[in-house]
Every structure is written in structure tokens, then in C-alpha cells.
Design a protein around this motif. Structure first.
Motif, PDB file in Angstrom:
ATOM      1  N   MET A 134      40.122  44.082  50.430  1.00  0.00           N
ATOM      2  CA  MET A 134      40.485  45.170  49.525  1.00  0.00           C
ATOM      3  C   MET A 134      41.074  44.681  48.207  1.00  0.00           C
ATOM      4  O   MET A 134      40.996  45.381  47.199  1.00  0.00           O
ATOM      5  CB  MET A 134      41.497  46.098  50.208  1.00  0.00           C
ATOM      6  CG  MET A 134      40.910  46.985  51.283  1.00  0.00           C
ATOM      7  SD  MET A 134      39.709  48.142  50.607  1.00  0.00           S
ATOM      8  CE  MET A 134      40.760  49.148  49.545  1.00  0.00           C
ATOM      9  N   GLU A 135      41.665  43.488  48.188  1.00  0.00           N
ATOM     10  CA  GLU A 135      42.382  43.041  46.993  1.00  0.00           C
ATOM     11  C   GLU A 135      41.508  43.018  45.740  1.00  0.00           C
ATOM     12  O   GLU A 135      41.920  43.524  44.686  1.00  0.00           O
ATOM     13  CB  GLU A 135      42.998  41.665  47.238  1.00  0.00           C
ATOM     14  CG  GLU A 135      43.864  41.195  46.078  1.00  0.00           C
ATOM     15  CD  GLU A 135      44.538  39.868  46.369  1.00  0.00           C
ATOM     16  OE1 GLU A 135      45.402  39.465  45.576  1.00  0.00           O
ATOM     17  OE2 GLU A 135      44.183  39.236  47.386  1.00  0.00           O
ATOM     18  N   PRO A 136      40.272  42.438  45.780  1.00  0.00           N
ATOM     19  CA  PRO A 136      39.456  42.469  44.572  1.00  0.00           C
ATOM     20  C   PRO A 136      39.123  43.884  44.111  1.00  0.00           C
ATOM     21  O   PRO A 136      39.001  44.140  42.906  1.00  0.00           O
ATOM     22  CB  PRO A 136      38.177  41.712  44.982  1.00  0.00           C
ATOM     23  CG  PRO A 136      38.565  40.906  46.169  1.00  0.00           C
ATOM     24  CD  PRO A 136      39.608  41.706  46.872  1.00  0.00           C
ATOM     25  N   ILE A 137      38.982  44.802  45.067  1.00  0.00           N
ATOM     26  CA  ILE A 137      38.651  46.176  44.706  1.00  0.00           C
ATOM     27  C   ILE A 137      39.821  46.833  43.990  1.00  0.00           C
ATOM     28  O   ILE A 137      39.656  47.459  42.936  1.00  0.00           O
ATOM     29  CB  ILE A 137      38.264  46.974  45.963  1.00  0.00           C
ATOM     30  CG1 ILE A 137      37.064  46.312  46.645  1.00  0.00           C
ATOM     31  CG2 ILE A 137      37.941  48.422  45.620  1.00  0.00           C
ATOM     32  CD1 ILE A 137      36.766  46.859  47.995  1.00  0.00           C
ATOM     33  N   ASN A 181      42.160  45.390  42.387  1.00  0.00           N
ATOM     34  CA  ASN A 181      42.434  44.717  41.122  1.00  0.00           C
ATOM     35  C   ASN A 181      41.389  44.977  40.054  1.00  0.00           C
ATOM     36  O   ASN A 181      41.676  44.821  38.859  1.00  0.00           O
ATOM     37  CB  ASN A 181      42.542  43.203  41.344  1.00  0.00           C
ATOM     38  CG  ASN A 181      43.786  42.827  42.136  1.00  0.00           C
ATOM     39  OD1 ASN A 181      44.729  43.612  42.216  1.00  0.00           O
ATOM     40  ND2 ASN A 181      43.785  41.651  42.718  1.00  0.00           N
ATOM     41  N   ILE A 182      40.170  45.358  40.435  1.00  0.00           N
ATOM     42  CA  ILE A 182      39.077  45.470  39.462  1.00  0.00           C
ATOM     43  C   ILE A 182      38.496  46.878  39.393  1.00  0.00           C
ATOM     44  O   ILE A 182      38.307  47.433  38.309  1.00  0.00           O
ATOM     45  CB  ILE A 182      37.965  44.449  39.791  1.00  0.00           C
ATOM     46  CG1 ILE A 182      38.528  43.023  39.660  1.00  0.00           C
ATOM     47  CG2 ILE A 182      36.764  44.621  38.858  1.00  0.00           C
ATOM     48  CD1 ILE A 182      37.608  41.949  40.178  1.00  0.00           C
ATOM     49  N   MET A 235      32.362  44.756  36.114  1.00  0.00           N
ATOM     50  CA  MET A 235      32.936  44.755  37.456  1.00  0.00           C
ATOM     51  C   MET A 235      32.331  43.692  38.349  1.00  0.00           C
ATOM     52  O   MET A 235      33.030  43.033  39.114  1.00  0.00           O
ATOM     53  CB  MET A 235      32.753  46.136  38.114  1.00  0.00           C
ATOM     54  CG  MET A 235      33.683  47.200  37.597  1.00  0.00           C
ATOM     55  SD  MET A 235      33.285  48.833  38.284  1.00  0.00           S
ATOM     56  CE  MET A 235      33.228  48.489  40.028  1.00  0.00           C
ATOM     57  N   GLY A 236      31.003  43.536  38.278  1.00  0.00           N
ATOM     58  CA  GLY A 236      30.303  42.702  39.246  1.00  0.00           C
ATOM     59  C   GLY A 236      30.671  41.231  39.188  1.00  0.00           C
ATOM     60  O   GLY A 236      30.946  40.606  40.222  1.00  0.00           O
ATOM     61  N   ILE A 237      30.663  40.650  37.986  1.00  0.00           N
ATOM     62  CA  ILE A 237      30.961  39.220  37.865  1.00  0.00           C
ATOM     63  C   ILE A 237      32.373  38.897  38.348  1.00  0.00           C
ATOM     64  O   ILE A 237      32.559  37.981  39.161  1.00  0.00           O
ATOM     65  CB  ILE A 237      30.714  38.744  36.417  1.00  0.00           C
ATOM     66  CG1 ILE A 237      29.218  38.843  36.081  1.00  0.00           C
ATOM     67  CG2 ILE A 237      31.206  37.309  36.230  1.00  0.00           C
ATOM     68  CD1 ILE A 237      28.880  38.508  34.636  1.00  0.00           C
ATOM     69  N   SER A 292      32.861  54.108  44.958  1.00  0.00           N
ATOM     70  CA  SER A 292      32.548  52.696  45.180  1.00  0.00           C
ATOM     71  C   SER A 292      33.724  51.945  45.787  1.00  0.00           C
ATOM     72  O   SER A 292      33.538  50.862  46.360  1.00  0.00           O
ATOM     73  CB  SER A 292      32.134  52.029  43.858  1.00  0.00           C
ATOM     74  OG  SER A 292      33.228  51.934  42.967  1.00  0.00           O
ATOM     75  N   VAL A 293      34.924  52.492  45.680  1.00  0.00           N
ATOM     76  CA  VAL A 293      36.066  51.860  46.347  1.00  0.00           C
ATOM     77  C   VAL A 293      35.793  51.746  47.841  1.00  0.00           C
ATOM     78  O   VAL A 293      36.101  50.732  48.476  1.00  0.00           O
ATOM     79  CB  VAL A 293      37.357  52.659  46.085  1.00  0.00           C
ATOM     80  CG1 VAL A 293      38.519  52.088  46.887  1.00  0.00           C
ATOM     81  CG2 VAL A 293      37.695  52.663  44.604  1.00  0.00           C
ATOM     82  N   ALA A 294      35.159  52.777  48.401  1.00  0.00           N
ATOM     83  CA  ALA A 294      34.830  52.758  49.831  1.00  0.00           C
ATOM     84  C   ALA A 294      33.608  51.900  50.119  1.00  0.00           C
ATOM     85  O   ALA A 294      33.611  51.069  51.043  1.00  0.00           O
ATOM     86  CB  ALA A 294      34.607  54.184  50.330  1.00  0.00           C
TER      87      ALA A 294
END
Length: 332
Positions: free
Chosen positions: A21-24, A26-27, A130-132, A317-319
Motif C-alpha cells: 500500500m505504501e507506494p499507492i 505516496n503516489i 504515476m506509472g514510472i 485505482s487505489v483499490a
């Protein structure tokens, strides 16, 4: 099982979940926050009535071309040896875009130009902004190259969309004249000319001069935030319930169908390198990119539905990205 090992297993599961979850957090969440900031500024009338269009024009004519030129000019063409990744990732885009255009025309009664944007909203992800960072945060610097390649493919999506929009707005002219006129418009478009020039620069094997690299880097970094902020400004006073079924179809296509089809292609049909395959699925699972809104507002078509699907897909998209990271844990 004794309580001690059970507690350790539960703690390990929680740690894996929060690592995913952390990258989500944070970004992805800051992306939604930028849209919300634009909406709040619009509600307060801080930037004027035409602020969304003016900001979008800056992105269209200046910031996004700079971003695309720099992205293409700095690609190491000799390091690209993953045809299976290209076939799987791009193949899913072609199949879904074609199907989405047909659905938009024959189910929702859209023109070709509107159908092109409907299809684009279902396959064009927020790969650059977001992707990179997500890919690097999850799997390290080795994931940067496939993420960049997905961003290059996204630039090609913009080119095809512009051609279809131009062709769809040419009325009853002959097909040959329509194609010729649309091709001319595409060549003159800044979002096509910039990446083509960047590709030619990369093909020449030249490094970007430091001032050019800094100039395009600074301007390009403004493209994503400005486009997202402009979406928030545009949404003020708009009926978000309008076209709910269309928005739902596009959102489901982007967040569910595209990553599922991409996974089938890159893991089974065109088995790619495992890391490249994971990055391909992540890129496919991203929400609709703000570039769709930039095009929609520039041409004055399908704007409300495009902004709605970007907003809805970003929130959801968080989910869905969380599921991707649970299936392919970061660091593994």
C-alpha cells in the motif's frame, strides 16, 4: 498451531499489505489531491472563469510537448530487446481500443471523434506521472526501462487519437481527402511533432545539451500537475451524474479489462521477462491519464465524460493497483 507462530504469520501478512500500500498512498492519493485542489480553487473563484482552458492550453502547447520530447530523446534505443512486452502491452491496447470505438459508436451513438476519445479513455494510462514512480518504488530501478517504454507507447496513443479525432471532424469529404487532411493536422500537432523530434534525436545517438535537458525537464514536470489541476477547475458546477453508464464502462475497461487482458498476453501468449511482464500489468492497471482531458478540451468534445472517467478511475485505482501489488509484491 501455537499462538506465537500464528501471531508472527499475521504480522508478516500485515507488513506485506502495508508494503504494497505504501507506494499507492505516496503516489496515487496526491494525484487525487491535485484534482481536488483545482476544484476548490475553482469553487472559490480564485483563478477566473477561463482558468481551466488557459491552463490546459499551456499543457497542450508547451509543457506536454516538452515532456514528450525529453522522454523520447533520452530513450536508449539499443537497450530495448523485449518484443514480447511490446506485443503484449500494445496488443491489448489495440484490441480494447478497437472494441471500445465500436461500443461507443453503435451502443452510445457517438461520432468517430467522440468514439476515439471514449476508446482512448479506456486504454491511456497515467504512465508517466504515476506509472514510472510506482514501478520504481515497487521493483527498483530495473523497472524504470519497461515503465518508460510503456510511456513511449502512450505517446503513440496520443498520435492515433489525434488522427481519429481529426478524421472524425471532416464531414462528408472523400476518405482519401479526409486521411490526407487528418495526417497533415497530426504532423502539425505539437504533441506529435515533439516526440517525433525526440525520437530522431535519440536515433542520432546524441546526448541532450544540459540547458535543453534542464529546460524540457522543468517544463515537462509541470505537465502532469497542471493538467490534473485543470481537471479540478473544469469540474466546478458540472453535473457529475451525466453519462454515468458511459463513464462506468470506460472506467471498468481501464481498471479491470485492460490489466486482465494484458496479463494474459504478457504471461501466456507472448511470455515476456517476468519483471517486464509485471510492469506491463501495472501500467495497464493505472487510471486514465490526464492527456485524454488535454485532447478533449483542446478539441472541445467529450470533455465532461473524459474528466469524469479520469476522476473516477483515479479514486478507484487505489483499490485495483493494491490488488496488483498483492499479486506481485513489491521487492519480489
Amino acid at each position: 498451531m501455537p499462538p506465537g507462530p500464528m501471531r508472527r504469520m499475521a504480522r508478516a501478512r500485515r507488513q506485506r499489505y502495508w508494503r504494497a500500500m505504501e507506494p499507492i498512498v505516496n503516489i496515487v492519493l496526491p494525484v487525487f489531491a491535485i484534482v481536488a485542489a483545482g476544484y476548490l480553487c475553482g469553487r472559490r473563484g480564485l483563478l477566473g472563469d477561463d482558468s481551466s482552458r488557459a491552463l490546459n492550453s499551456f499543457v497542450y502547447w508547451v509543457a506536454l510537448p516538452a515532456l514528450l520530447f525529453r522522454a523520447m530523446a533520452t530513450v536508449d534505443l539499443d537497450s530495448i530487446h523485449e518484443p514480447d512486452f511490446l506485443l503484449g502491452f500494445a496488443g491489448a491496447i489495440v484490441l480494447l481500443w478497437t472494441a471500445s470505438i465500436l461500443v461507443a459508436k453503435f451502443v452510445f451513438g457517438r461520432s468517430l471523434a467522440e468514439a476515439a476519445l471514449h476508446g482512448m479513455n479506456g486504454v491511456y494510462g497515467n504512465t508517466g506521472y504515476m506509472g514510472i514512480p510506482l514501478a520504481i518504488a515497487a521493483w527498483g530501478e530495473a523497472a524504470a526501462l519497461p515503465a518508460i517504454m510503456a510511456t513511449v507507447i502512450a505517446a503513440l496513443i496520443v498520435g492515433v487519437a489525434i488522427f481519429l479525432i481529426e478524421a472524425g471532424g471532416r464531414g462528408a469529404a472523400s476518405p482519401g481527402r479526409v486521411a490526407l487532411t487528418a495526417a497533415g493536422a497530426v504532423v502539425k500537432n505539437p504533441m506529435i511533432a515533439a516526440p517525433v523530434l525526440g525520437l530522431l534525436w535519440a536515433a542520432g545517438g546524441l546526448d541532450l545539451p544540459v540547458p535543453v535537458d534542464a529546460f524540457t525537464g522543468i517544463l515537462g514536470a509541470a505537465a502532469g500537475p497542471c493538467a490534473l489541476f485543470a481537471i479540478g477547475l473544469f469540474m466546478v458546477g458540472k453535473p457529475t451524474s451525466e453519462g454515468r453508464i458511459e463513464v462506468g464502462v470506460m472506467t471498468a475497461t481501464k481498471l479491470l479489462v485492460q490489466p486482465a487482458l494484458t496479463a494474459v498476453l504478457v504471461f501466456l501468449v507472448f511470455p515476456a521477462d517476468p519483471l517486464w511482464a509485471k510492469v506491463a500489468v501495472l501500467m495497464a492497471a493505472l487510471p486514465t491519464g490526464a492527456g485524454s482531458f488535454v485532447l478533449a478540451q483542446a478539441y472541445g468534445i467529450y470533455v465532461l465524460r473524459t474528466s469524469s472517467v479520469i476522476l473516477a478511475s483515479t479514486v478507484l485505482s487505489v483499490a485495483t493497483v493494491s490488488v496488483i501489488f498483492l499479486c506481485f509484491p513489491p521487492g519480489v
